[in-house]
Write an enzyme that holds these catalytic residues in place. Sequence first.
Site, PDB file in Angstrom:
ATOM      1  N   ASN A   9       1.000  -0.913   0.428  1.00 30.03           N
ATOM      2  CA  ASN A   9      -0.145  -0.367   0.054  1.00 30.03           C
ATOM      3  C   ASN A   9       0.679   1.348   0.525  1.00 30.03           C
ATOM      4  OD1 ASN A   9      -2.262   2.347   0.921  1.00 30.03           O
ATOM      5  ND2 ASN A   9      -2.593   1.253   2.511  1.00 30.03           N
ATOM      6  N   LYS A  11       0.184   4.029  -0.071  1.00 26.39           N
ATOM      7  CA  LYS A  11      -0.475   5.863   0.698  1.00 26.39           C
ATOM      8  C   LYS A  11      -0.469   6.808  -0.191  1.00 26.39           C
ATOM      9  CE  LYS A  11       0.167   3.605   4.937  1.00 26.39           C
ATOM     10  NZ  LYS A  11      -0.606   3.769   6.376  1.00 26.39           N
ATOM     11  N   HIS A  96      -9.952   1.424   5.077  1.00 25.15           N
ATOM     12  CA  HIS A  96      -8.008   1.726   5.665  1.00 25.15           C
ATOM     13  C   HIS A  96      -8.481   2.561   6.724  1.00 25.15           C
ATOM     14  CE1 HIS A  96      -4.265   2.884   6.743  1.00 25.15           C
ATOM     15  NE2 HIS A  96      -3.869   1.465   5.673  1.00 25.15           N
ATOM     16  N   GLU A  98      -6.554   5.403   7.767  1.00 26.29           N
ATOM     17  CA  GLU A  98      -6.460   6.751   7.416  1.00 26.29           C
ATOM     18  C   GLU A  98      -7.915   7.012   6.340  1.00 26.29           C
ATOM     19  OE1 GLU A  98      -2.964   5.747   5.460  1.00 26.29           O
ATOM     20  OE2 GLU A  98      -1.897   5.469   7.307  1.00 26.29           O
ATOM     21  N   GLU A 168      -5.683  -4.873  10.565  1.00 22.58           N
ATOM     22  CA  GLU A 168      -4.456  -4.069  11.118  1.00 22.58           C
ATOM     23  C   GLU A 168      -4.789  -2.818  12.107  1.00 22.58           C
ATOM     24  OE1 GLU A 168      -2.224  -3.086   7.186  1.00 22.58           O
ATOM     25  OE2 GLU A 168      -4.746  -0.888   7.345  1.00 22.58           O
ATOM     26  N   GLY A 174       2.304   2.192  10.727  1.00 22.31           N
ATOM     27  CA  GLY A 174       3.767   3.417  11.081  1.00 22.31           C
ATOM     28  C   GLY A 174       4.108   3.642  11.802  1.00 22.31           C
ATOM     29  N   SER A 214       3.103  -2.042  10.788  1.00 24.54           N
ATOM     30  CA  SER A 214       4.673  -2.526  10.521  1.00 24.54           C
ATOM     31  C   SER A 214       5.323  -3.619  10.221  1.00 24.54           C
ATOM     32  CB  SER A 214       5.105  -1.387  11.761  1.00 24.54           C
ATOM     33  OG  SER A 214       4.636  -0.215  12.111  1.00 24.54           O
ATOM     34  N   GLY A 235       2.734  -1.437   4.267  1.00 23.76           N
ATOM     35  CA  GLY A 235       3.287   0.501   4.115  1.00 23.76           C
ATOM     36  C   GLY A 235       3.710   0.966   3.854  1.00 23.76           C
ATOM     37  N   GLY A 236       4.765   1.213   4.748  1.00 28.68           N
ATOM     38  CA  GLY A 236       6.355   2.211   4.550  1.00 28.68           C
ATOM     39  C   GLY A 236       7.229   0.745   4.321  1.00 28.68           C
TER      40      GLY A 236
HETATM   41  P1  PGA Z   1       2.463  -0.044   7.679  1.00 24.08           P
HETATM   42  O1  PGA Z   1       0.899   0.377   6.896  1.00 24.08           O
HETATM   43  O2  PGA Z   1       3.313  -1.397   7.178  1.00 24.08           O
HETATM   44  O3  PGA Z   1       3.302   1.978   7.427  1.00 24.08           O
HETATM   45  O4  PGA Z   1       2.851   0.010   8.761  1.00 24.08           O
HETATM   46  C1  PGA Z   1       0.208  -0.389   6.681  1.00 24.08           C
HETATM   47  C2  PGA Z   1      -0.829  -0.328   6.272  1.00 24.08           C
HETATM   48  O5  PGA Z   1      -1.472   0.810   6.925  1.00 24.08           O
HETATM   49  O6  PGA Z   1      -1.343  -0.998   5.103  1.00 24.08           O
END
Ligand code: PGA
Length: 252
Positions: A9, A11, A96, A98, A168, A174, A214, A235-236
Amino acid sequence: MRKKIVAGNWKMNLNLQEGVALATELKAALAEDKPNCDVVICTPFIHLAKVADIVAGTVIGLGAENCADKEKGAYTGEVSAAQVKSTGAQYVILGHSERRAYYGETASILKEKVNLALANGLKVIFCIGEVLEEREAGKQNEVVGAQLADSLFDLTEDQLSNIILAYEPVWAIGTGKTASAEQAEDMHAFIRGCIAGRFGDAAAENISILYGGSCKPGNAKEIFAKPDVDGGLIGGAALKCADFKGIIDAWK
Ligand code: PGA
């Protein structure tokens, strides 16, 4: 047998040229060393059409990070499920945290989005998860159970076969704080139980449930080893080819 999946993802990261470069690098890396799971990258809308050309005919699937809750028309700035599909994408992330937290996406909005995505032939990666206060109050099962019921329980079993779930925990996204493998497994088993309760054992056995928050090359193997964890939503660590590939390789 349910699918093992590692989905990225991106983002709101990477401009068009950077996204094209990352997709091209990942394509080369996975051509050289075939993955042992399905691989999907979910990108901002602006990348979709170009990245679709890059990954066409490869093992890499493509998805959007959102779509509109309306079919078409005068909704300035929105992108419909049909438009996403027309780029060549096969997936869309919905729900998600967010989107729920910053853009006010409620269960009923998400229900509309899920219906439109499925009606347009997209597979949905549907995200669920509790915030820290809910976990501290021991309410994670209640919260996640309601998220599932409120947006997905009116689907047919056939529609559910095009849903992938992503658990999640919001406190792990994050933040560098991963859920322990045991915490992830507890929730994934609970989620599979909710699906079994509504759709039956076969549907629950077949649905893939990804862990997100994470996830990194260093912790993916331990988390993916749990029986109810079928992969990750990343994500990251999806923004660097080597890190994303390292997580994909956790299935080897
Ligand atoms: P993250 O994000 O791996 O950066 O924690 C995961 C996500 O929000 O899908």
